[in-house]
Every structure is written in structure tokens, then in C-alpha cells.
Design an enzyme around this catalytic site. Structure first.
Site, PDB file in Angstrom:
ATOM      1  N   ARG A 250       0.830  -1.189   0.000  1.00 47.11           N
ATOM      2  CA  ARG A 250       0.000   0.000   0.000  1.00 47.11           C
ATOM      3  C   ARG A 250       0.874   1.251   0.000  1.00 47.11           C
ATOM      4  O   ARG A 250       1.924   1.297   0.646  1.00 47.11           O
ATOM      5  CB  ARG A 250      -0.926   0.040   1.231  1.00 47.11           C
ATOM      6  CG  ARG A 250      -2.200  -0.782   1.086  1.00 47.11           C
ATOM      7  CD  ARG A 250      -3.136  -0.214   0.034  1.00 47.11           C
ATOM      8  NE  ARG A 250      -4.384  -0.931  -0.069  1.00 47.11           N
ATOM      9  CZ  ARG A 250      -4.593  -2.008  -0.814  1.00 47.11           C
ATOM     10  NH1 ARG A 250      -3.579  -2.528  -1.509  1.00 47.11           N
ATOM     11  NH2 ARG A 250      -5.781  -2.588  -0.869  1.00 47.11           N
ATOM     12  N   GLU A 279      -2.983   7.664  -6.436  1.00 52.77           N
ATOM     13  CA  GLU A 279      -2.969   6.685  -7.520  1.00 52.77           C
ATOM     14  C   GLU A 279      -4.025   7.021  -8.562  1.00 52.77           C
ATOM     15  O   GLU A 279      -5.178   7.328  -8.203  1.00 52.77           O
ATOM     16  CB  GLU A 279      -3.200   5.278  -6.957  1.00 52.77           C
ATOM     17  CG  GLU A 279      -2.071   4.828  -6.065  1.00 52.77           C
ATOM     18  CD  GLU A 279      -2.253   3.429  -5.508  1.00 52.77           C
ATOM     19  OE1 GLU A 279      -1.277   2.877  -4.975  1.00 52.77           O
ATOM     20  OE2 GLU A 279      -3.375   2.885  -5.591  1.00 52.77           O
ATOM     21  N   HIS A 298      -0.222   0.143  -9.430  1.00 52.23           N
ATOM     22  CA  HIS A 298      -1.030  -0.705  -8.559  1.00 52.23           C
ATOM     23  C   HIS A 298      -1.676  -1.839  -9.357  1.00 52.23           C
ATOM     24  O   HIS A 298      -2.891  -2.083  -9.269  1.00 52.23           O
ATOM     25  CB  HIS A 298      -2.097   0.115  -7.834  1.00 52.23           C
ATOM     26  CG  HIS A 298      -2.522  -0.511  -6.530  1.00 52.23           C
ATOM     27  ND1 HIS A 298      -3.012   0.208  -5.475  1.00 52.23           N
ATOM     28  CD2 HIS A 298      -2.534  -1.808  -6.110  1.00 52.23           C
ATOM     29  CE1 HIS A 298      -3.314  -0.590  -4.469  1.00 52.23           C
ATOM     30  NE2 HIS A 298      -3.035  -1.827  -4.836  1.00 52.23           N
TER      31      HIS A 298
END
Length: 357
Positions: A250, A279, A298
Site C-alpha cells: 500500500r 494513484e 497498482h
């Protein structure tokens, strides 16, 4: 049947599941009223549906929009909400404390993308060690002018990998590194004893020892109050100058300016980063300017197999929950007593006891 004859459990989600198999599983059931919402719909109309929903399948943080984060404000407007479920293993964008106080279960899909993320982390380790990312960038820029001997990398066989968080994903990475490449696996996980860490192919170490000895440091813990900012200036300074930092867990677990400084001052050899505070990161993000950084948006857990497993597991978990059986991946088991009372008042029967409370 999950409810009395003629009743349905209301389940809402925005835009789409990460794989349509969930809609296939749930859409044909006569005990679930599956409602797809859109961010483009008039907000008042969405609130009308949300206010009557019993379950909320929450999009991932990157796609989720305000005001649809499961927080105290949303809970106040959704009096029938019994449970909220995250898309994947992570649930840091769900206000667990507020849900628990309201008797709302929080569920996740932990374990459903284990292989995908572990393989991605291993891919970053290999790419960094073999200098694949740098070689690709220089070849595209300079062609035949590059000196291939200046791009020599290292084998990872026999090296030391330090894994922070030896859960499902960290444990699988340990298995791969130890089994395929004979790597020494150091593990820092305060929630596991030494014997369990050994069973998961690692050797228990303090965080400081792990940082000082590892050729690769790979992060696999959830983001929480405990881990937010866990890797900062002191931690990067403790690493070997030849070591690489990898985070597929994370954003926010590592301090981005501190990592930037460590790379600029060559305190570490490079980094593989799949997660950012914002993000996707903007194109001018400082970490994206380094040739010795491999960055992905991600996507570690986004494989065809993982997305299908995440969706089908979530759908099955909702069926278990609405049938009054304990969901397998409850994040806040302390909410079970209040949840059970609310469930019984809405559906007319009490759910089974939670076996792992």
C-alpha cells in the site's frame, strides 16, 4: 433462502465488479436484489438506493469516488447497511471503526490475489537485480551506443530477501524465493512467532536486522496506523547501498520524499514500486524520474486469474452472509454481536455464531 419469502437482501455496487463472474453468480438469485449504480447518476437517486441497501460491495480506492467511501457520513445515511466488502485484500479506505460502532461488518478478499502479488514482487526483484528496467530505457534512448557491460546485474540465487509481513502474500514470496533460488529469507512480522515464521520458509528477525542484512526488502503488510510511514529516512539509511526496496502492499507505508532522497543520494541501489499515496501517480512524480526505479500503477494484483477469484469469492461471501452464515473474511469480528441483532431485526432470524471471534 436468505430472508423470509418475498423479501430480498439488497446489495449495491458502483459501475462494475473487477470481473463479471460476480454478477453472473448473484444476478440470478431470487434472494438477492443486486443493484448496479453509476457515478454519473443524479446523486439523490443513488442515495435513495443506498439508503435501502443491506450490503455494499465497494470499488477499489483508485476507482472509488466521493461521497461513496464507506465512512461515518455514508453510514449515517444508510440505516439498513449490514456489511461492506472491499474489492481486494486491502480495506484501508473503509472506516472500520465507524462500521464497527454501527454494527456493520467489514469483509475483504484476502488471499484471493496471493499468487498474483507474490509473482509481481518476485518479478520486480528479478528486474531490478538483472537491471532489466534500466537496460530497456537506455536501449530505447541510445541504441547501439550503449555499453552492455556497464549494465551487468546480479544473480539472486543465494542472496537475502527481507520480507516485512509474512501473511499469505509474503509467505508465498518466501516460498518462491527460498524454493526456486535458495535465497535466505528474513521475516519481520510481530504477529507471528518464530516457529510459524520457520514454517513459512523464513527466519525471524527484527526490522533493523532485516534492513541491515537484506539484499532486497519487500513489503507485504496492510496500511494501518501502525504501518503508515513505517519506512522513512532512518529505515532507508539502515539498508545496504547495494539493496533494493520493493513495495507492492500500500502507498503510505513508505515515505515517498524519504525514498526519493535515498535514491538521489545513492543510499540504496533502486526500488520497485507498485503503490503510491496518490494513484495513479502524476507523470511528474519524483520517483518516476529515476532510471533505477521500476514503477507500476497498482497492478500487482490485477491478473485475469486474480480478478476472477476476487469477484467469485466476494459473491460467494455475500451469499454466505445473507444466508446467516459466518463470512470467511471478516475484518472486524468484534462487530458480530451488534451485526447479529440488526440482521435478526431485518430478516427475522439470527445468523450463526462467528466461529473465529
Amino acid at each position: 433462502m436468505a430472508v423470509r419469502a418475498g423479501q430480498k437482501a439488497g446489495l449495491v455496487f458502483f459501475e462494475s465488479w473487477v470481473d463479471p463472474i460476480a454478477e453472473d453468480i448473484l444476478g440470478g438469485r431470487d434472494d438477492v436484489d443486486l443493484r448496479k449504480l453509476s457515478y454519473s447518476t443524479v446523486e439523490a437517486d443513488n442515495w435513495d438506493v443506498m439508503s435501502r441497501a443491506h450490503g455494499y460491495q465497494v470499488q477499489a480506492r483508485t476507482e472509488l469516488r466521493e461521497p461513496w467511501f464507506p465512512d461515518a457520513a455514508l453510514i449515517a445515511r444508510c440505516p439498513n447497511l449490514l456489511a461492506a466488502s472491499s474489492t481486494g485484500a486491502g480495506y484501508d479506505y473503509i472506516d472500520v471503526e465507524a462500521c464497527t460502532a454501527a454494527g456493520i461488518l467489514v469483509c475483504n478478499q484476502g488471499g484471493t490475489n496471493t499468487e498474483a502479488v507474490a509473482e509481481h514482487a518476485l518479478g520486480l526483484i528479478l528486474s531490478l537485480s538483472k537491471r532489466i528496467g534500466i537496460a530497456d530505457k537506455l536501449l530505447r534512448r541510445h541504441g547501439a551506443q550503449i555499453d552492455r557491460y556497464a549494465l551487468q546485474g546480479n544473480d539472486i540465487r543465494g542472496k537475502t530477501v527481507g520480507i516485512v509481513g509474512l501473511g499469505a502474500i509474503g509467505g508465498r514470496l518466501a516460498e518462491l524465493c527460498h524454493g526456486l533460488f535458495g535465497m535466505t529469507v528474513l521475516a519481520y512480522d510481530p504477529y507471528l512467532d518464530g516457529a510459524e515464521i520457520v514454517r513459512r520458509h523464513g527466519t525471524s528477525a527484527s526490522l533493523v536486522e532485516l534492513l541491515q542484512r537484506s539484499d532486497f526488502v519487500s513489503v507485504h503488510c496492510p496500511r494501518s496506523k501502525e504501518t503508515l510511514g513505517m519506512f522513512g529516512e532512518a529505515q532507508f539509511a539502515a539498508m545496504k547501498p547495494s539493496a533494493y526496496f520493493i513495495n507492492t502492499a500500500r502507498g503510505g507505508i513508505h515515505d515517498e520524499p524519504a525514498l526519493e532522497t535515498a535514491l538521489r543520494e545513492r543510499r540504496i541501489a533502486g526500488a520497485g514500486i507498485d503503490v503510491f499515496l496518490k494513484e495513479p501517480p502524476p507523470p511528474d512524480h519524483p520517483l518516476l524520474s529515476f532510471d533505477n526505479v521500476i514503477a507500476t500503477p497498482h497492478t500487482a494484483g490485477i491478473t485475469q486469474e486474480a480478478l476472477e477469484q476476487m469477484s467469485s469469492s466476494a459473491a460467494d461471501q455475500w451469499i454466505e452472509l445473507f444466508n446467516g452464515r459466518a463470512p470467511p473474511r471478516v475484518v472486524n469480528p468484534q462487530a458480530w454481536p451488534a451485526f447479529s441483532r440488526r440482521f435478526a431485526s431485518m430478516f427475522g432470524f439470527e445468523p450463526e455464531p462467528l466461529p473465529y471471534a
